[in-house]
Design a protein around this motif. Structure first.
Motif, PDB file in Angstrom:
ATOM      1  N   CYS A 165      -2.741 -28.083 103.497  1.00  0.00           N
ATOM      2  CA  CYS A 165      -2.585 -29.548 103.563  1.00  0.00           C
ATOM      3  C   CYS A 165      -3.342 -30.121 104.750  1.00  0.00           C
ATOM      4  CB  CYS A 165      -1.106 -29.903 103.650  1.00  0.00           C
ATOM      5  SG  CYS A 165      -0.160 -29.558 102.142  1.00  0.00           S
ATOM      6  N   SER A 166      -3.377 -29.377 105.855  1.00  0.00           N
ATOM      7  CA  SER A 166      -4.141 -29.849 107.012  1.00  0.00           C
ATOM      8  C   SER A 166      -5.634 -29.876 106.742  1.00  0.00           C
ATOM      9  CB  SER A 166      -3.853 -28.963 108.228  1.00  0.00           C
ATOM     10  OG  SER A 166      -4.319 -27.644 108.013  1.00  0.00           O
ATOM     11  N   GLN A 167      -6.081 -29.061 105.756  1.00  0.00           N
ATOM     12  CA  GLN A 167      -7.479 -29.057 105.377  1.00  0.00           C
ATOM     13  C   GLN A 167      -7.767 -29.995 104.209  1.00  0.00           C
ATOM     14  OE1 GLN A 167      -9.739 -27.155 107.131  1.00  0.00           O
ATOM     15  NE2 GLN A 167      -8.019 -26.602 108.475  1.00  0.00           N
ATOM     16  N   GLY A 168      -6.740 -30.713 103.749  1.00  0.00           N
ATOM     17  CA  GLY A 168      -6.917 -31.616 102.629  1.00  0.00           C
ATOM     18  C   GLY A 168      -6.977 -30.923 101.289  1.00  0.00           C
ATOM     19  N   ARG A 169      -6.432 -29.705 101.177  1.00  0.00           N
ATOM     20  CA  ARG A 169      -6.510 -28.932  99.944  1.00  0.00           C
ATOM     21  C   ARG A 169      -5.122 -28.455  99.501  1.00  0.00           C
ATOM     22  NH1 ARG A 169     -11.280 -24.606 100.932  1.00  0.00           N
ATOM     23  NH2 ARG A 169     -11.302 -24.649  98.662  1.00  0.00           N
ATOM     24  N   GLY A 170      -4.085 -29.158  99.894  1.00  0.00           N
ATOM     25  CA  GLY A 170      -2.734 -28.724  99.577  1.00  0.00           C
ATOM     26  C   GLY A 170      -2.433 -28.709  98.097  1.00  0.00           C
TER      27      GLY A 170
ATOM     28  N   ASP B 236       4.513 -18.314 102.530  1.00  0.00           N
ATOM     29  CA  ASP B 236       3.691 -19.175 101.683  1.00  0.00           C
ATOM     30  C   ASP B 236       3.827 -20.642 102.083  1.00  0.00           C
ATOM     31  OD1 ASP B 236       6.347 -19.023 100.839  1.00  0.00           O
ATOM     32  OD2 ASP B 236       5.824 -19.835  98.873  1.00  0.00           O
ATOM     33  N   ASP B 237       4.983 -21.034 102.612  1.00  0.00           N
ATOM     34  CA  ASP B 237       5.148 -22.416 103.066  1.00  0.00           C
ATOM     35  C   ASP B 237       4.240 -22.726 104.256  1.00  0.00           C
ATOM     36  OD1 ASP B 237       7.069 -22.818 101.110  1.00  0.00           O
ATOM     37  OD2 ASP B 237       8.714 -22.195 102.434  1.00  0.00           O
ATOM     38  N   GLN B 238       4.117 -21.780 105.174  1.00  0.00           N
ATOM     39  CA  GLN B 238       3.225 -21.991 106.312  1.00  0.00           C
ATOM     40  C   GLN B 238       1.766 -22.077 105.865  1.00  0.00           C
ATOM     41  OE1 GLN B 238       4.953 -18.503 108.446  1.00  0.00           O
ATOM     42  NE2 GLN B 238       5.072 -19.888 110.209  1.00  0.00           N
ATOM     43  N   PHE B 239       1.403 -21.264 104.891  1.00  0.00           N
ATOM     44  CA  PHE B 239       0.031 -21.301 104.394  1.00  0.00           C
ATOM     45  C   PHE B 239      -0.243 -22.613 103.661  1.00  0.00           C
ATOM     46  CE2 PHE B 239      -3.144 -20.262 101.070  1.00  0.00           C
ATOM     47  CZ  PHE B 239      -4.211 -19.992 101.902  1.00  0.00           C
ATOM     48  N   ARG B 240       0.712 -23.096 102.915  1.00  0.00           N
ATOM     49  CA  ARG B 240       0.517 -24.369 102.233  1.00  0.00           C
ATOM     50  C   ARG B 240       0.393 -25.517 103.239  1.00  0.00           C
ATOM     51  NH1 ARG B 240       5.027 -24.721  97.616  1.00  0.00           N
ATOM     52  NH2 ARG B 240       3.951 -26.711  97.284  1.00  0.00           N
ATOM     53  N   THR B 241       1.100 -25.406 104.342  1.00  0.00           N
ATOM     54  CA  THR B 241       0.943 -26.410 105.392  1.00  0.00           C
ATOM     55  C   THR B 241      -0.474 -26.400 105.950  1.00  0.00           C
ATOM     56  OG1 THR B 241       3.278 -26.182 105.956  1.00  0.00           O
ATOM     57  CG2 THR B 241       1.847 -27.198 107.603  1.00  0.00           C
TER      58      THR B 241
END
Length: 770
Positions: free
Chosen positions: A505-510, A497-502
């Motif tokens: 965040c790269s898409q501006g939707r963290g 889940d941490d990798q997915f949240r990263t």
């Protein structure tokens, strides 16, 4: 002969030709300590003698001998002390299956394992891709990927044997049918609830979520794609209507998106197939007619939601021939890429209708334009038997082909999410754990960690292959990742889940992870459990860990796909090796540590729902039975024993007033017989009765129970008399033999009778008085 150390349990690793079990007759009558000491002495003697006696005769094949580990008295003494303490504190557990994390966690807390020495089941009884044993089809545990049990130093084998006759207080099993919960005592703990198939099977979840409105104001269509059981005829017809209506809305969306130039991810028209189908077309398409039909169907649907179609005749918007023509043209345009000419009028009407449908249909965005449905066996897991289809006849033919599944109501068809959130053009889903520790009150724990599972092929709606649309690890692990897939996705097809949240965040939707995704998953889990609470057997000292599968839409709204019992704990990837170990350790913390201390650390488990306790009424069964006893009133008068008189049943008489009725009218001859029978016996030497007052309505006669005769005044000249009591005609026949009856105060009973003389007829002669 050189001996080798055994990896088998200590009492099974012995060659029984040379070692005697301490439970045999040689140690009968000894205490436990004496039995263990005798066993060690016997084992030491056999070890010192060597294996000369085990040499087989000539011509015989030698048998392999596996020796026991060398035991010393200090280790035995330590094991015995630990076992005594564990038994005294009720800390004996049993684990079925390869769960080294559970064993390690329990042993660290002072628990001693009682091992279940069951023979390995045959290969044909194990799980396969085609089927599963009964009552375990909803299990997500993968037998092909098991965690190997680490080697022990032998002390656990000794301790297991020392507690072999003790009571087990904690059971962890792979299947809920391994142990019957009804046979357990109150203090024993087990990790499976009974009747969990009401929501862990696809058919059970499909049915129960429709009852959500009885438990909560939420709408299941906001988090669960609509689903139907094709074995039920009413749901089959509802699915056909839904398929046709979805084709209409998909066609309207296609018209609007084509005009706006919207290109959906994973879609590209096959021009070769379009030219082939256009040659096979027998009749030209009428675009205005198709749009008119689609608008008519959508309008009928909106009116049905607003209950404005109640007074109308139950007629379908289109006939069967019109539906067949519309579906055929729709598939040519959308699936085949047939060219059509739009107009501004058509686009404006389609936009207006879609805006109205968005307000009442929360799944309009995920439907897409291809009308794809996913067909699932209702009680299987790990992606077995799942297929995707676009055409109605293919779906019905696929289901009708298996009569067994139809008979058992196992097939379900669910709307496929055609527009999910993609990561680098690849489809994924989320595996989320949650723990239920009680059903009354309903107590739900949500795990803060989860992991992402990818498919091996890029996402595409031009193919219905499972390698594209199913993300189950049991399916994808057998496939080779495509070369066209983005290199940012790992080869083992998993993210934490941490990798997915990263990535978000790269898409501006963290920030939407904590504001949209996690709250949506929690609500979906709670609502799914609420609808099945009444169907579960709520046994105390029971818990269960479940796995929920979610997909995310473009707006990051989570959609619940299914719930699984016994989620897999296999260390198939580095992600699962870390997270599965952590969730097992935290489960023990919630179940055992918090049981002793409410402030204990629960790891990453978070209590998200605890319902108020509900009083469950006592079960009285299906058939209601009323039992009672007949109430008998006390006898005010002695029974009459005159021959020829029929006694009426006392059962139907009123409880308070129990007076035998008299006939309405006495004939002349009957009256004379009664009077003569009463006056025949000689009079007793009693004091004369006082005069009876005569009124206009009659006269009052006092009848003490000790008096044997009745005297009537001589001025009564009527042919017969009527005896009245409370304006109701009653019958009272007096007997010559009346037994005296007295009350507690010694006074006799008196009967008040009101005698009304009957007026003589004008034509009849007057009769003499009695």
């Amino acid at each position: 002969m050189k001996t080798t150390k055994s990896k088998q349990p200590f009492h099974l690793a012995t060659d029984r030709r040379y070692t005697t079990c301490p439970d045999s007759g040689e140690t009968e009558g000894l205490s436990k300590d004496q039995k263990v000491t005798a066993f060690i002495q016997k084992y030491t003697q056999d070890e010192g003698k060597g294996l000369q006696a085990s040499t087989p005769p000539e011509g015989k094949v030698p048998r392999s001998f596996v020796s026991l580990p060398v035991l010393n008295p200090e280790r035995l003494k330590t094991a015995r002390a630990l076992v005594d303490k564990a038994v005294r504190m009720h800390k004996v557990f049993s684990v079925q299956g390869p769960y080294p994390v559970i064993r390690t966690a329990l042993r660290a807390r002072g628990w001693v394992e009682q091992r279940l020495h069951c023979p390995k089941p045959p290969v044909h009884h194990r799980h396969s891709e085609e089927g599963s044993p009964k009552d375990s089809a909803d299990s997500d545990e993968d037998d092909d990927n098991v965690n190997k049990e680490p080697d022990t130093d032998g002390i656990y084998d000794i301790m297991s044997r020392l507690v072999r006759n003790e009571m087990v207080y904690f059971y962890w099993t792979m299947r809920r049918d391994a142990i019957n919960p009804n046979s357990l005592q109150k203090e024993q703990i087990i990790n499976h609830f009974a009747k969990a198939g009401s929501f862990t099977t696809k058919s059970g979840l499909c049915v129960n979520l429709r009852k959500l409105h009885w438990f909560d104001a939420a709408d299941p269509d906001t988090f669960f794609p609509r689903c139907y059981r094709l074995a039920a005829q009413d749901e089959k017809h509802a699915f056909i209507e839904d398929y046709r209506r979805t084709a209409c809305t998909s066609f309207l969306k296609y018209i609007v998106e084509r005009e706006e130039g919207v290109q959906t991810e994973g879609t590209s028209h096959n021009t070769r197939a379009a030219r082939k189908r256009s040659k096979q077309r027998s009749r030209p398409m009428d675009l205005s007619k198709m749009i008119t039909s689609a608008l008519k169907v959508c309008q009928e649907f909106l009116e049905s939601l607003e209950h404005r179609d109640i007074d109308r005749n139950l007629e379908t918007p289109l006939t069967e021939e019109q539906w067949e023509e519309f579906i055929h043209s729709y598939q040519l345009v959308v699936h085949g890429g047939e060219k059509i000419e739009n107009s501004d009028i058509f686009v404006h009407c389609c936009k207006a209708m879609l805006e109205r449908l968005v307000e009442v249909s929360p799944q309009l965005d995920i439907d897409g334009i291809h009308n794809i449905w996913i067909i699932k066996p209702g009680a299987m897991s790990r992606g077995r038997g799942i297929k995707c289809a676009k055409h109605l006849d293919q779906i019905l033919q696929l289901v009708d082909g298996d009569s067994t599944l139809i008979k058992e109501s196992k097939w379900v068809v669910q709307k496929y999410l055609e527009r999910p959130l993609l990561v680098h053009g690849t489809k994924f889903d989320l595996r989320q754990w949650f723990l239920v520790t009680d059903w009354n009150p309903l107590t739900v724990w949500f795990y803060k960690k989860c992991y992402v599972r990818f498919s091996t092929q890029p996402y595409s709606l031009n193919t219905m292959d499972n390698s594209v649309h199913l993300c189950n690890n049991s399916i994808q692990k057998h496939l080779i990742p495509s070369q066209q897939r983005h290199h940012g996705i790992p080869a083992d097809n998993m993210w934490s889940d941490d990798q997915f949240r990263t990535f978000l965040c790269s898409q501006g939707r963290g920030a939407q992870w904590q504001t949209v995704v996690v709250p949506g998953m929690k609500k979906a889990v709670i609502h799914a459990l609420q609808t099945t609470q009444d169907l579960m057997e709520s046994r105390k000292n029971t818990f269960e860990l479940y796995g929920a599968d979610f997909m995310l839409g473009h707006d990051l709204r989570p959609w619940l796909i299914e719930l699984n019992a016994s989620p897999t704990m296999a260390h198939s990837t580095p992600v699962t090796a870390r997270l599965c170990s952590a969730v097992q350790e935290d489960t023990i913390r919630v179940v055992l540590d918090r049981r002793a201390d409410r402030t204990a650390n629960t790891g990453d488990f978070q209590l998200i729902y605890k319902q108020a306790a509900v009083d469950v009424p006592q079960y009285v069964g299906v058939n209601l039975l009323v039992e009672g006893n007949k109430i008998r009133s006390p006898c005010t008068l002695p029974p009459l024993n005159r021959p020829g008189l029929k006694r009426r049943s006392r059962e139907k008489e009123p409880v308070v007033e129990k007076v035998k009725p008299l006939p309405k009218m006495l004939l002349k001859s009957q009256f004379k017989n009664i009077i003569s029978g009463i006056s025949t016996p000689p009079r007793t030497t009693l004091s004369p009765d006082p005069p009876v007052p005569v009124t206009n309505k009659g006269f009052l006669v006092q009848l003490p129970m000790t008096v044997r005769t009745i005297q009537l005044p001589a001025n009564i000249q009527s042919r017969s008399v009527l005896l009245w009591k409370r304006k109701r005609v009653v019958q009272k026949v007096c007997s010559q033999k009346v037994q005296p009856c007295t009350l507690k105060n010694g006074r006799g009973l008196s009967l008040s009778l009101e005698i009304i003389p009957k007026q003589p007829r004008q034509t009849a002669t007057s009769s003499s008085s009695a």
